[in-house]
Write a protein that holds these residues in place. Structure first.
Motif, PDB file in Angstrom:
ATOM      1  N   SER A 176      23.472  49.607 -35.266  1.00  0.00           N
ATOM      2  CA  SER A 176      22.137  50.206 -35.241  1.00  0.00           C
ATOM      3  C   SER A 176      21.126  49.259 -34.618  1.00  0.00           C
ATOM      4  O   SER A 176      20.272  49.659 -33.828  1.00  0.00           O
ATOM      5  N   GLU A 177      21.238  47.965 -34.985  1.00  0.00           N
ATOM      6  CA  GLU A 177      20.324  46.971 -34.410  1.00  0.00           C
ATOM      7  C   GLU A 177      20.534  46.847 -32.909  1.00  0.00           C
ATOM      8  O   GLU A 177      19.572  46.724 -32.141  1.00  0.00           O
ATOM      9  N   LYS A 336      14.412  57.651 -35.482  1.00  0.00           N
ATOM     10  CA  LYS A 336      15.606  58.151 -36.155  1.00  0.00           C
ATOM     11  C   LYS A 336      16.453  57.002 -36.669  1.00  0.00           C
ATOM     12  O   LYS A 336      16.974  57.040 -37.796  1.00  0.00           O
ATOM     13  N   HIS A 337      16.623  55.945 -35.865  1.00  0.00           N
ATOM     14  CA  HIS A 337      17.441  54.806 -36.278  1.00  0.00           C
ATOM     15  C   HIS A 337      16.794  54.030 -37.422  1.00  0.00           C
ATOM     16  O   HIS A 337      17.478  53.571 -38.331  1.00  0.00           O
ATOM     17  N   LEU A 345       8.211  62.980 -34.738  1.00  0.00           N
ATOM     18  CA  LEU A 345       7.259  63.057 -33.636  1.00  0.00           C
ATOM     19  C   LEU A 345       7.090  64.529 -33.283  1.00  0.00           C
ATOM     20  O   LEU A 345       8.080  65.266 -33.155  1.00  0.00           O
ATOM     21  N   ARG A 346       5.847  64.970 -33.137  1.00  0.00           N
ATOM     22  CA  ARG A 346       5.593  66.376 -32.832  1.00  0.00           C
ATOM     23  C   ARG A 346       4.495  66.495 -31.767  1.00  0.00           C
ATOM     24  O   ARG A 346       3.450  65.842 -31.861  1.00  0.00           O
ATOM     25  N   LEU A 347       4.745  67.347 -30.764  1.00  0.00           N
ATOM     26  CA  LEU A 347       3.781  67.613 -29.704  1.00  0.00           C
ATOM     27  C   LEU A 347       3.064  68.918 -30.004  1.00  0.00           C
ATOM     28  O   LEU A 347       3.674  69.873 -30.480  1.00  0.00           O
ATOM     29  N   TRP A 360       4.631  60.337 -37.539  1.00  0.00           N
ATOM     30  CA  TRP A 360       4.549  59.904 -38.936  1.00  0.00           C
ATOM     31  C   TRP A 360       5.775  59.078 -39.301  1.00  0.00           C
ATOM     32  O   TRP A 360       6.864  59.282 -38.767  1.00  0.00           O
ATOM     33  N   LEU A 361       5.567  58.151 -40.216  1.00  0.00           N
ATOM     34  CA  LEU A 361       6.644  57.289 -40.699  1.00  0.00           C
ATOM     35  C   LEU A 361       6.280  56.771 -42.088  1.00  0.00           C
ATOM     36  O   LEU A 361       5.115  56.819 -42.473  1.00  0.00           O
TER      37      LEU A 361
END
Length: 369
Positions: A176-177, A336-337, A345-347, A360-361
């Motif tokens: 993942s890294e 995601k990772h 994320l939204r447009l 958002w996170l």
């Protein structure tokens, strides 16, 4: 001095673990002897046979402790036998080992009982004909040998499974890294290509502006390439975004209007490295019009940190933010990772007036701003 302290701490923990295992070993073998002695004593009482609990206790404790003393060597021998390649060799070694174990166990039990009976004032201990004693103890020693072998096998299997799980988790984390590092490496050339393309378009007409942009690019790249972590504080993210906006102001001059609305108290919040620059770049490039306006807001809401980057829709009704591009797809992959389904994320586009990106996170603070 720090390394010596670490070694000392490691040694202390190792000694504590050893003390725990020794205490557990002694407690188990003592409990087995005590329970067997109590069983024999109560059995004699129930049958009306004159009974001495001390007599039964010494006999059973010497038997259990004598077997327990050989357990460390027995563990090592069984593990060594497992490593033999041929099955017949393993079986032969097990047979020899259990024979040796039984002889040693019976002999040690006999010798310790003679000594302890005299010490307790119970007189001479008569163990009978020793040949038959060795034969008598052999079946029970075979049982306990098989019990120890099975328990040891289960323990080793459990430890092996734990090590495999730990190794798999470490490999997954490393993978993942590595993926995150690859995404960061993808992002830097993308930004650099766009910035250099912008410089090439003005370098002949406005060489001083182009030179200023190159200086800002160098400063920003030094900051980005020297970063090692995947996250940093929001205050550091604002600093890098300010460098990028300086580059764009050198390019667009007064035609660029960027406004940041944030709370200084959120400066310690941890965010992905260089997460805002692609969003702002996308808003500037697709905003269109004579004046390029970008609004950047951030707030804490229900345990999340929420960003919103918006800009007016270009003249002619073009679909601002119509494509994700490398920058936005890169951000989605990194989110995601790092956070799984807890970030996104939204447009959006509001009635042909404004296009925006909402990110958002999870809100999490670091050690320093």
């Amino acid at each position: 001095m720090e390394s010596l302290d670490n070694v000392s701490l490691s040694d202390t923990r190792s000694l504590r673990r050893t003390d725990v295992w020794v205490g557990l070993w002694f407690g188990v073998v003592t409990l087995i002897g005590l329970l067997n002695a109590l069983h024999r004593y109560l059995n004699n009482v129930a049958n009306g046979i004159p009974a001495s609990f001390t007599f039964n206790l010494i006999e059973e404790l010497t038997g259990s402790l004598s077997f327990g003393l050989m357990l460390p060597v027995l563990f090592a021998a069984i593990r060594r036998i497992r490593q033999l390649t041929h099955r017949w060799m393993r079986y032969a070694c097990h047979v020899l080992l259990v024979l040796l174990l039984s002889v040693l166990h019976t002999s040690l039990t006999w010798g310790s009982r003679i000594w302890l009976f005299q010490l307790a004032g119970l007189g001479h201990y008569d163990y009978g004909v020793m040949f038959w004693r060795y034969v008598m103890e052999f079946p029970s020693d075979v049982f306990y040998y098989l019990l120890v072998a099975v328990v040891l096998w289960l323990i080793d299997r459990y430890r092996t499974a734990q090590r495999r799980e730990l190794r798999a988790a470490q490999l997954e984390s490393a993978l993942s890294e590595a993926r995150l590092d690859a995404l960061r490496l993808q992002l830097n050339p993308h930004f650099l290509f766009n910035a250099l393309n912008a410089i090439s378009s003005i370098m002949y007409e406005h060489p001083r502006v182009a030179d200023e942009m190159l200086a800002r690019i160098g400063e920003l790249l030094r900051a980005t390439l020297s970063a090692k972590a995947q996250e940093h504080s929001l205050s550091e993210e604002w600093r890098l975004l300010a460098l990028y906006l300086d580059i764009q102001r050198a390019r667009f001059g007064e035609q660029l209007m960027a406004h940041i609305d944030t709370d200084p108290a959120l400066g310690k919040a941890q965010v992905p490295f260089l997460v805002l620059q692609p969003l702002v770049e996308n808003a500037i490039e697709h905003g269109g019009g004579d004046i390029r306006k970008v609004e950047i807001t951030v707030q804490r809401c229900d345990g999340n940190l929420e960003f919103r980057v918006s800009n007016p829709v270009a003249l002619g009704g073009g679909n601002t933010h119509s494509g994700h591009g490398i920058g936005l797809s890169n951000i989605e992959a990194r989110l995601k990772h790092l956070y799984g389904s807890h970030a996104g994320l939204r447009l959006a586009r509001d009635e042909g007036q404004e296009a925006s990106v909402r990110l958002w996170l999870p809100y999490r603070e670091g050690a320093s701003a």
